[in-house]
Design an enzyme around this catalytic site. Structure first.
Site, PDB file in Angstrom:
ATOM      1  N   SER A   1      88.120  48.073  56.088  1.00 21.53           N
ATOM      2  CA  SER A   1      87.394  47.611  54.900  1.00 21.53           C
ATOM      3  C   SER A   1      87.788  46.192  54.542  1.00 21.53           C
ATOM      4  O   SER A   1      88.935  45.776  54.762  1.00 21.53           O
ATOM      5  CB  SER A   1      87.712  48.541  53.719  1.00 21.53           C
ATOM      6  OG  SER A   1      87.245  48.004  52.500  1.00 21.53           O
TER       7      SER A   1
ATOM      8  N   TYR B   1      93.102  52.645  47.894  1.00 18.78           N
ATOM      9  CA  TYR B   1      92.117  52.736  48.974  1.00 18.78           C
ATOM     10  C   TYR B   1      92.381  51.652  50.013  1.00 18.78           C
ATOM     11  O   TYR B   1      92.438  51.924  51.226  1.00 18.78           O
ATOM     12  CB  TYR B   1      90.703  52.607  48.408  1.00 18.78           C
ATOM     13  CG  TYR B   1      89.649  52.370  49.458  1.00 18.78           C
ATOM     14  CD1 TYR B   1      89.309  53.379  50.357  1.00 18.78           C
ATOM     15  CD2 TYR B   1      88.994  51.149  49.563  1.00 18.78           C
ATOM     16  CE1 TYR B   1      88.341  53.171  51.336  1.00 18.78           C
ATOM     17  CE2 TYR B   1      88.030  50.930  50.529  1.00 18.78           C
ATOM     18  CZ  TYR B   1      87.708  51.942  51.423  1.00 18.78           C
ATOM     19  OH  TYR B   1      86.760  51.729  52.387  1.00 18.78           O
TER      20      TYR B   1
END
Length: 338
Positions: free
Chosen positions: A130, A155
């Site tokens: 990501s 995350y």
């Protein structure tokens, strides 16, 4: 043609990728837990587009389940040429509320995938990282060689951990691994937890939308077809050890092992307010707006340097924001009967 495992097959990117691989004649085995992080009915609707297609098989399974030894055996014994691991617990803000869900889905499940690929002698593992790993970085555009030592959400920390875990398997077992740092993917059949999807839902209901950092944000939006194109082109091109890697001056994103990290993004950051106005245009409604401070775990700007990706697979045709949002709104209206 290849035999390919796609985890997260009922997800946004997973469904689109499976459709493309099937259209090209590959055999695709999809895995997904179909959890309730967001509406499972949307995931089931995506799956309905795949089930029954020649060459597609599906297994509803939680790869993070420690009581399910078949999770590793599935990959070890599946005879897969390549694995695309997209299954994950997504969302920056939810990771503040439920970090244990991320530890299971993003760390434990990825360990099972790595073990399966190792023992199954998979020729190429591609996994989803990501843009969030860039965290507190302020140098733009973000480049794979930049440090990623300061994640600002749990995350992001799990995705950075995935990159390190993958490198260890590339080094220890010669597993060819490519990690892709996705930049704000959008399009038809998207994720309802993403801002553009939430905006659309609120706008059609006549509710005000929440605009964080008072609108002073930019995002490198990436249309779904660009993501799929990048993955498809990379599949037959597993990474090779980099003979120029210098351990005295190590650079992130590459290695002496068969390992690489690549950005995959639009390479064109858009101001948030421009994005909102384009969405309003396609919906035919001007939204009421609540201007709010920056949220915890968020970043002000993302911008992908895609030089390394293009060196690996060539230029990828870009979809304009106007066309991409038009496609999303067309699907959104049809799906919800707006």
């Amino acid at each position: 043609m290849s035999n390919i495992l796609v985890t997260g097959a009922a997800g946004f990117i997973g469904m689109h990728l499976c459709e493309r691989l099937l259209a090209e004649g590959h055999t695709v085995y999809g895995v997904d837990s179909v959890n309730d992080y967001y509406d499972p009915a949307l995931k089931r609707a995506r799956l309905a587009r795949l089930l029954g297609q020649p060459g597609f098989s599906f297994d509803e399974r939680d790869l993070a389940d420690p009581a399910d030894p078949a999770a590793v055996a599935l990959i070890t014994d599946g005879g897969f040429d390549a694995v695309v691991h997209l299954a994950a617990q997504a969302g920056v803000r939810y990771s503040i509320e439920a970090p244990l869900a991320y530890a299971a889905a993003n760390l434990a499940a990825f360990t099972h995938v790595l073990e399966g690929c190792r023992h199954g002698r998979v020729k190429h593992l591609i996994f989803a990282s990501s843009s969030s790993v860039y965290g507190g970085n302020r140098k733009l555009p973000f480049c794979e060689t930049d440090p990623t030592d300061h994640p600002v959400s749990f995350y992001a920390a799990t995705k950075k951990a995935n990159e390190g875990m993958a490198h260890s398997y590339a080094h220890l077992f010669g597993l060819p691994v490519t990690g892709l740092r996705f930049f704000t993917v959008y399009g038809p059949w998207g994720r309802p937890d993403m801002a553009y999807y939430k905006f659309a839902q609120k706008i059609v209901r006549g509710d005000a939308i929440d605009v964080y950092n008072h609108g002073q944000m930019r995002r490198d939006f990436t249309y779904i077809d660009e993501i799929v194109e990048g993955i498809v082109r990379l599949l037959p091109k597993p990474p090779q050890p980099n003979p120029a890697f210098d351990p005295l001056h190590p650079r992130s994103g590459t290695s002496w092992a068969p390992y690489r990290i690549l950005n995959i993004g639009g390479n064109n950051p858009v101001p948030l307010m421009d994005f909102i106005s384009t969405l309003e245009k396609h919906l035919g409604v001007t939204a009421a707006k609540n201007f709010l401070p920056m949220q915890d775990g968020d970043v002000q700007e993302t911008y992908a340097d895609t030089t390394a990706l293009e060196a690996a697979v060539g230029p990828i045709a870009r979809i304009s924001l106007d066309q991409g949002l038009g496609n999303f709104v067309g699907w959104f209206k049809g799906y919800y009967g707006v």
